[in-house]
Design an enzyme around this catalytic site. Sequence first.
Site, PDB file in Angstrom:
ATOM      1  N   TYR A  88       0.830  -1.201   0.000  1.00 23.46           N
ATOM      2  CA  TYR A  88       0.000   0.000   0.000  1.00 23.46           C
ATOM      3  C   TYR A  88       0.864   1.250   0.000  1.00 23.46           C
ATOM      4  CZ  TYR A  88       0.716   0.775   5.074  1.00 23.46           C
ATOM      5  OH  TYR A  88       1.254   1.019   6.313  1.00 23.46           O
ATOM      6  N   TRP A 102      -2.458  -2.612  -3.305  1.00 27.88           N
ATOM      7  CA  TRP A 102      -2.244  -3.684  -4.268  1.00 27.88           C
ATOM      8  C   TRP A 102      -2.120  -4.963  -3.449  1.00 27.88           C
ATOM      9  CZ3 TRP A 102      -0.134   1.109  -4.331  1.00 27.88           C
ATOM     10  CH2 TRP A 102      -0.320   1.893  -5.486  1.00 27.88           C
ATOM     11  N   ASN A 165     -12.129  -1.647  13.279  1.00 30.03           N
ATOM     12  CA  ASN A 165     -11.343  -1.027  12.207  1.00 30.03           C
ATOM     13  C   ASN A 165     -12.049  -1.164  10.858  1.00 30.03           C
ATOM     14  OD1 ASN A 165      -9.235   0.449  11.202  1.00 30.03           O
ATOM     15  ND2 ASN A 165      -7.733  -1.207  11.283  1.00 30.03           N
ATOM     16  N   ARG A 167     -13.305  -0.882   7.303  1.00 25.99           N
ATOM     17  CA  ARG A 167     -12.809  -0.400   6.018  1.00 25.99           C
ATOM     18  C   ARG A 167     -13.727  -0.913   4.911  1.00 25.99           C
ATOM     19  NH1 ARG A 167     -11.059   2.365   9.125  1.00 25.99           N
ATOM     20  NH2 ARG A 167      -8.892   2.779   9.740  1.00 25.99           N
ATOM     21  N   ALA A 228      -9.602  13.492  19.203  1.00 24.31           N
ATOM     22  CA  ALA A 228      -9.297  14.599  20.112  1.00 24.31           C
ATOM     23  C   ALA A 228     -10.257  14.673  21.287  1.00 24.31           C
ATOM     24  CB  ALA A 228      -9.322  15.914  19.344  1.00 24.31           C
ATOM     25  N   ALA A 257      -2.487   5.821  14.190  1.00 20.06           N
ATOM     26  CA  ALA A 257      -2.907   6.439  15.452  1.00 20.06           C
ATOM     27  C   ALA A 257      -3.663   5.441  16.320  1.00 20.06           C
ATOM     28  CB  ALA A 257      -3.761   7.668  15.173  1.00 20.06           C
ATOM     29  N   ASP A 259      -3.808   2.105  15.904  1.00 19.10           N
ATOM     30  CA  ASP A 259      -3.013   0.893  16.147  1.00 19.10           C
ATOM     31  C   ASP A 259      -2.020   1.110  17.288  1.00 19.10           C
ATOM     32  OD1 ASP A 259      -4.332   0.087  13.823  1.00 19.10           O
ATOM     33  OD2 ASP A 259      -2.617   0.568  12.541  1.00 19.10           O
TER      34      ASP A 259
END
Length: 304
Positions: A88, A102, A165, A167, A228, A257, A259
């Site tokens: 990536y 990829w 996570n 995606r 934040a 961040a 992970d």
Amino acid sequence: MAGHILSIGECMVELMQAGDGLLKKGYAGDTFNTAYYVRLFLPETITVDYFTAVGDETVSEEMLAFMAGTGVSTRHIRRIAGRMPGLYMIHLKNGERSFSYWRSTSAAKCLADDADALRAAIDSADTIVVTGVTLAILSETAVETLLAELRRAKAAGRTVVFDPNIRPRLWSDKTRMLATISDGARAATLVMPSFDDEATHFGDATVADTIARYRSLGVENIVVKDGANGATVAFGAAAPVLVPAAKPTAIVDTTSAGDSFNGAFLAHLTQHGDPQGAAAFAARVASAVIAHHGALIEKALLPA
């Protein structure tokens, strides 16, 4: 949480900006990033293993050597002839990142195809870490193989950590994505979601909604990361506690961040058993990570 930690997923070749139109090669991926940060903050007496599959070519050899150099054990990693790691590239704009991938021949897609090897790795660990990305890259059959082993580990009293996570580009459709993410949570004892993902894809209006939904799936411990706005820790029967974020010196690259937060949290929790203290430490680590380029930051640049 005790001793031996195992992280399961995909490590990829990472191409990051290096200035003057040049790219720098590295190796990263959400579950390996977490393993890397866990390893940084734990004594050598505690083993940190990574479980994935790689190919039998030069890039795979280089990746394994890199992993071993970080102190993360590669003893359970499978080798698959004719496959290779995915790749990536990070694109940055005002510190925020996007990616090009990829990974059509990624060996990691086959990590759960050998059920015996998967079980042996999981049985060796006290704490097992997986993410929604781990589930997304696998076939439906392999997903069920992995989830069955995670449920078995949970029933045996092991700690199973799941970061949704989410995606969407990795999933064939939203319905399957949400159902599988929920199944991943059901197999876990600790879920560490990011609130923006949960709000976008599950429709949660508040962090409390996210906590309530995962509680309804039988999750005992939850840490909701909210950038934040801080992280909310809901462990056992205790009331949820908001732990403030740490302000970064700069926002250079937000890659890893979450992970790094996960890894620092698990390392601190493993040693001290204090989830609020772990969240505060993890916030400081994540704030330092996003002030630098790339997913994996050397320990000298991080808080002690």
